[in-house]
Structures are given as structure tokens and as C-alpha cells.
Scaffold this motif. Structure first.
Motif, PDB file in Angstrom:
ATOM      1  N   SER A  64      32.531 -34.421  57.129  1.00  0.00           N
ATOM      2  CA  SER A  64      32.380 -33.194  56.338  1.00  0.00           C
ATOM      3  C   SER A  64      31.763 -33.465  54.972  1.00  0.00           C
ATOM      4  N   ARG A  65      31.671 -34.742  54.598  1.00  0.00           N
ATOM      5  CA  ARG A  65      31.195 -35.129  53.263  1.00  0.00           C
ATOM      6  C   ARG A  65      32.042 -34.462  52.179  1.00  0.00           C
ATOM      7  N   THR A  66      33.329 -34.285  52.480  1.00  0.00           N
ATOM      8  CA  THR A  66      34.245 -33.624  51.551  1.00  0.00           C
ATOM      9  C   THR A  66      35.517 -34.450  51.414  1.00  0.00           C
ATOM     10  N   ILE A  67      35.996 -34.545  50.186  1.00  0.00           N
ATOM     11  CA  ILE A  67      37.253 -35.240  49.881  1.00  0.00           C
ATOM     12  C   ILE A  67      38.255 -34.221  49.352  1.00  0.00           C
ATOM     13  N   GLY A  68      39.496 -34.340  49.767  1.00  0.00           N
ATOM     14  CA  GLY A  68      40.561 -33.491  49.246  1.00  0.00           C
ATOM     15  C   GLY A  68      41.278 -34.179  48.096  1.00  0.00           C
ATOM     16  N   LEU A  69      41.701 -33.399  47.114  1.00  0.00           N
ATOM     17  CA  LEU A  69      42.446 -33.926  45.970  1.00  0.00           C
ATOM     18  C   LEU A  69      43.649 -33.030  45.714  1.00  0.00           C
ATOM     19  N   ILE A  70      44.840 -33.619  45.673  1.00  0.00           N
ATOM     20  CA  ILE A  70      46.057 -32.875  45.327  1.00  0.00           C
ATOM     21  C   ILE A  70      46.628 -33.465  44.044  1.00  0.00           C
ATOM     22  N   ILE A  71      46.758 -32.632  43.027  1.00  0.00           N
ATOM     23  CA  ILE A  71      47.337 -33.050  41.749  1.00  0.00           C
ATOM     24  C   ILE A  71      48.474 -32.094  41.394  1.00  0.00           C
ATOM     25  N   PRO A  72      49.385 -32.521  40.499  1.00  0.00           N
ATOM     26  CA  PRO A  72      50.523 -31.651  40.157  1.00  0.00           C
ATOM     27  C   PRO A  72      50.097 -30.379  39.434  1.00  0.00           C
ATOM     28  N   ARG A  73      49.333 -30.548  38.336  1.00  0.00           N
ATOM     29  CA  ARG A  73      48.893 -29.393  37.558  1.00  0.00           C
ATOM     30  C   ARG A  73      47.542 -29.715  36.910  1.00  0.00           C
ATOM     31  N   ILE A  74      46.605 -28.817  37.064  1.00  0.00           N
ATOM     32  CA  ILE A  74      45.285 -29.015  36.470  1.00  0.00           C
ATOM     33  C   ILE A  74      45.355 -28.853  34.953  1.00  0.00           C
ATOM     34  N   SER A  75      46.412 -28.217  34.436  1.00  0.00           N
ATOM     35  CA  SER A  75      46.534 -27.983  32.996  1.00  0.00           C
ATOM     36  C   SER A  75      46.994 -29.225  32.235  1.00  0.00           C
ATOM     37  N   MET A  76      47.475 -30.245  32.942  1.00  0.00           N
ATOM     38  CA  MET A  76      47.946 -31.463  32.282  1.00  0.00           C
ATOM     39  C   MET A  76      46.758 -32.379  31.993  1.00  0.00           C
ATOM     40  N   PHE A  77      46.774 -33.002  30.810  1.00  0.00           N
ATOM     41  CA  PHE A  77      45.621 -33.795  30.382  1.00  0.00           C
ATOM     42  C   PHE A  77      45.266 -34.902  31.368  1.00  0.00           C
ATOM     43  N   PHE A  78      46.233 -35.710  31.760  1.00  0.00           N
ATOM     44  CA  PHE A  78      45.915 -36.904  32.535  1.00  0.00           C
ATOM     45  C   PHE A  78      45.321 -36.576  33.909  1.00  0.00           C
ATOM     46  N   PRO A  79      45.974 -35.737  34.734  1.00  0.00           N
ATOM     47  CA  PRO A  79      45.343 -35.408  36.026  1.00  0.00           C
ATOM     48  C   PRO A  79      44.033 -34.650  35.874  1.00  0.00           C
ATOM     49  N   ALA A  80      43.911 -33.832  34.826  1.00  0.00           N
ATOM     50  CA  ALA A  80      42.649 -33.109  34.614  1.00  0.00           C
ATOM     51  C   ALA A  80      41.523 -34.079  34.299  1.00  0.00           C
ATOM     52  N   ALA A  81      41.808 -35.078  33.469  1.00  0.00           N
ATOM     53  CA  ALA A  81      40.791 -36.071  33.111  1.00  0.00           C
ATOM     54  C   ALA A  81      40.370 -36.880  34.342  1.00  0.00           C
ATOM     55  N   ILE A  82      41.332 -37.239  35.172  1.00  0.00           N
ATOM     56  CA  ILE A  82      41.023 -37.992  36.394  1.00  0.00           C
ATOM     57  C   ILE A  82      40.185 -37.136  37.343  1.00  0.00           C
ATOM     58  N   THR A  83      40.537 -35.859  37.470  1.00  0.00           N
ATOM     59  CA  THR A  83      39.818 -34.959  38.366  1.00  0.00           C
ATOM     60  C   THR A  83      38.333 -34.885  38.011  1.00  0.00           C
ATOM     61  N   THR A  84      38.040 -34.795  36.717  1.00  0.00           N
ATOM     62  CA  THR A  84      36.646 -34.729  36.271  1.00  0.00           C
ATOM     63  C   THR A  84      35.881 -35.982  36.694  1.00  0.00           C
ATOM     64  N   VAL A  85      36.487 -37.134  36.486  1.00  0.00           N
ATOM     65  CA  VAL A  85      35.826 -38.395  36.850  1.00  0.00           C
ATOM     66  C   VAL A  85      35.640 -38.493  38.361  1.00  0.00           C
ATOM     67  N   VAL A  86      36.678 -38.147  39.119  1.00  0.00           N
ATOM     68  CA  VAL A  86      36.604 -38.226  40.580  1.00  0.00           C
ATOM     69  C   VAL A  86      35.487 -37.335  41.112  1.00  0.00           C
ATOM     70  N   GLN A  87      35.412 -36.112  40.617  1.00  0.00           N
ATOM     71  CA  GLN A  87      34.359 -35.201  41.094  1.00  0.00           C
ATOM     72  C   GLN A  87      32.971 -35.731  40.777  1.00  0.00           C
ATOM     73  N   ASN A  88      32.779 -36.212  39.542  1.00  0.00           N
ATOM     74  CA  ASN A  88      31.461 -36.715  39.144  1.00  0.00           C
ATOM     75  C   ASN A  88      31.057 -37.947  39.945  1.00  0.00           C
ATOM     76  N   LYS A  89      32.006 -38.852  40.170  1.00  0.00           N
ATOM     77  CA  LYS A  89      31.692 -40.072  40.917  1.00  0.00           C
ATOM     78  C   LYS A  89      31.419 -39.769  42.392  1.00  0.00           C
ATOM     79  N   LEU A  90      32.180 -38.835  42.962  1.00  0.00           N
ATOM     80  CA  LEU A  90      31.958 -38.479  44.367  1.00  0.00           C
ATOM     81  C   LEU A  90      30.571 -37.878  44.571  1.00  0.00           C
ATOM     82  N   GLN A  91      30.113 -37.107  43.600  1.00  0.00           N
ATOM     83  CA  GLN A  91      28.776 -36.517  43.695  1.00  0.00           C
ATOM     84  C   GLN A  91      27.702 -37.591  43.786  1.00  0.00           C
TER      85      GLN A  91
END
Length: 347
Positions: A64-91
């Protein structure tokens, strides 16, 4: 009123007088198709409102060329920062990301795992809820050779690829820093011990006290979800009577900032009367007054390692059999004004 039918590559082919295979190759940027034809096909695709069916393509090639990501809360700094990096690197690898937040609900995490499996993701990255101790809802991924990488909040006894911070060292370093600044009565504000992070940070706190021959006091340790409301309630308990502690080690920065605000409101001087260290190096810690010392967990490094692990495992025949299941991301204390200097001597 008739419903508008979905346009397909057959429609594009008929409009242009091309074969379906030529249109398909042009849309997939095949090297044997001329640039002129590719542009003509793409222009007609836009005109007709054609949408490629990624699901159908995934069914054909089992990707599917798709990755799933489950995090506790997007409003928290640490998981939000990781999410940005993961999305950019996957692209960069040609993958898309489906971002889901569990809201720290185990039931929601279980539902999201099932949803992402049904969406045929090629891999899954998970930072678990505070209450997740049974990880069996991820078994279906392992049974079907779909890579799963846990990060930050990770299992303790579930066979999986794990990427986590050095939380024991983080707890030790934060506590030792306060001791080196002269603190001898240090409060520790922890999250619930159902989560690996707080077990290890508490162990680091205890070890630092032990090494410096400072007795551990149960009444100086508080456990709860690290929200602003809970931090305020804990501050009321901490400063309900003297002697006040001379140091506070909070295991997230929201709590550290809340303790600082409480102290300012009640004329308790920071760092003269009490010193504070937080955790995660949230950007807010640098702009409050006084600025707050915090433990940097390097979310960019963790995000990059999560993607690297997923890409390696996707290429592995048996991705959920690990020779080296655990990676540790280093931490670093960032000392600021909230823990500076020697404490005020008590009379």
C-alpha cells in the motif's frame, strides 16, 4: 439527479486514443513513455477528475506504500515532534503516513490497531497508552509479517522492535544535577508506573539519591497522569506546609511549567528557594521566566530511527523476528535558570 461516475484510465485512454497500458505506464512515470505523452495523459487525467485507486493498486502488488502511526496525543510536544520527522522521512522513501491518536485510551488503541490492519498498511509505529500492559492486539501484524516498531512508550515483555530514550539515565541525570546544585530534599513527580518511561525515570531518581547518600522518602514522590490540573493539585500538596523541598524533578515539561507558575503565584522563588528540572525540552521551557532546565530526548533522532527500522524490516522476509530488538536514543540535560546556583540556606 444522476450520480457522477468515477473516471478510470479506460476513460482517459478513450479520450486520447491511446491504449490502456500506455495510459497506465504514463501515470506511473514509466521510462519507456515519452515526456510529451506523459504530460498529455496527466493533463487529461486532471480534466476528467481522475483519481488513482491506491487501494486497488495495493491489492495487486500487495503493497500500500502506507505506514500507520499510533500516538497518545498529537497535542503533546514529544510525539508531535516525532510525527513530523516520521512523515517527512517516509516521504523520502515514497511512503505515506496515516496518523492516529489513541487519546491515551487502551480501547481506542485496540480499535485503531484493527483499523490500520484493515487499511493494509505496510508497517506500524506505535507509542502506547499509559495503561497498555497487554499488547496482544498487535499480534495480528506479527502473524502476517507486517513490521511493528514501538517507540518511547514501549512494551516491557512483548517481543517487538523497540526504540526508546535512555529514561533511567534521564532520571539519574536530572536528579544528580539538582543534587550538584545543592539540593538535598527533592520531590519527584512521576507518571503512572504502568508505563515504562516512569518506571525507569523513577529508578534513575532513586539511584542518584542513593549514590549521593540522600535518603529516599516515599512522601516526596507523586504518581499521576502528567496534566496541568494534576500538577496544580500536586503543587498544593508539596507546598502545603514547610519545610518546602529545595528541588523538584518533574517527568514532563507541562508539569515543570505548572510548578513554576504555582511558585511565582505564591512568592516561592525559583531557583533561590526551589529548583526545577523538567523532561522533554519542550520549546516552552526556554521562553518562560525563569527558563526551565529540562532533559532533551532528541525527538528528531528517534523519529529517524523509527523510519529506518521500519524500512529495514519491510525488506526483511521475517520482519518480526529480531536479533537486536532494542535501540536506545541518548538524552542530554539542558541546564537553564530554574536550577542555577546554590540554594538559599535554611535558617
Amino acid at each position: 439527479m444522476s450520480v457522477r461516475s468515477e473516471k478510470t484510465i479506460v476513460d482517459i485512454a478513450e479520450e486520447l486514443g491511446l491504449s490502456v497500458s500506455t495510459v497506465s505506464r504514463a501515470l506511473n512515470d514509466h521510462p519507456n513513455i515519452s515526456a510529451k505523452t506523459k504530460e498529455k495523459v496527466r493533463k487529461m487525467a486532471r480534466k476528467l477528475g481522475y483519481r488513482p485507486n491506491a487501494m486497488a493498486a495495493g491489492l495487486r502488488n500487495n503493497k500500500s506504500r502506507t505506514i500507520g502511526l499510533i500516538i497518545p496525543r498529537i497535542s503533546m510536544f514529544f510525539p508531535a515532534a516525532i510525527t513530523t520527522v516520521v512523515q517527512n522521512k517516509l516521504q523520502e522513501y515514497g511512503y505515506h503516513l496515516i496518523i492516529c491518536q489513541s487519546n491515551d485510551s487502551l480501547e481506542q488503541e485496540q480499535q485503531l490497531a484493527n483499523t490500520l490492519y484493515s487499511a493494509r498498511v505496510d508497517g506500524l509505529a506505535v507509542s502506547a497508552t499509559l495503561s497498555t500492559t497487554d499488547f496482544s492486539h498487535f499480534d495480528i501484524f506479527k502473524q502476517n509479517n507486517i513490521p511493528v516498531v514501538f517507540f518511547d512508550r514501549t512494551p516491557r515483555d512483548y517481543q517487538a522492535k523497540v526504540i526508546k530514550g535512555d529514561d533511567f539515565l534521564g532520571g539519574f541525570t536530572a536528579t544528580q544535577h539538582l543534587i550538584e546544585q545543592g539540593c538535598k530534599d527533592i520531590v519527584h513527580i512521576s507518571g503512572p508506573l504502568s508505563c515504562n518511561l516512569y518506571v525507569e525515570r523513577l529508578a534513575g531518581y532513586k539511584n542518584a539519591l542513593q549514590q549521593h547518600k540522600i535518603p529516599f522518602k516515599k512522601q516526596r514522590v507523586f504518581f499521576h497522569e502528567l496534566s496541568r490540573e494534576n500538577a496544580l493539585a500536586t503543587a498544593e500538596k508539596i507546598f502545603a506546609q514547610q519545610p518546602y523541598p529545595d528541588g523538584v524533578f518533574a517527568t514532563n515539561d507541562t508539569t515543570a511549567i505548572t510548578i513554576l507558575e504555582y511558585c511565582r503565584k505564591h512568592n516561592i522563588r525559583v531557583p533561590e528557594d526551589v529548583k526545577i528540572v523538567g523532561y522533554s525540552n519542550d520549546p516552552r521551557t526556554e521562553i518562560v521566566t525563569p527558563s526551565i532546565s529540562s532533559v532533551d530526548q532528541f525527538p528528531a533522532t528517534m523519529g529517524e530511527r523509527v523510519v529506518s527500522a521500519l524500512m529495514d524490516l519491510i525488506q526483511t522476509r521475517h520482519p518480526n523476528t529480531y536479533r537486536h530488538p532494542q535501540e536506545i536514543v541518548p538524552i542530554q540535560l539542558v541546564a537553564r535558570e530554574s536550577s542555577a546556583g546554590s540554594p538559599k540556606k535554611k535558617k
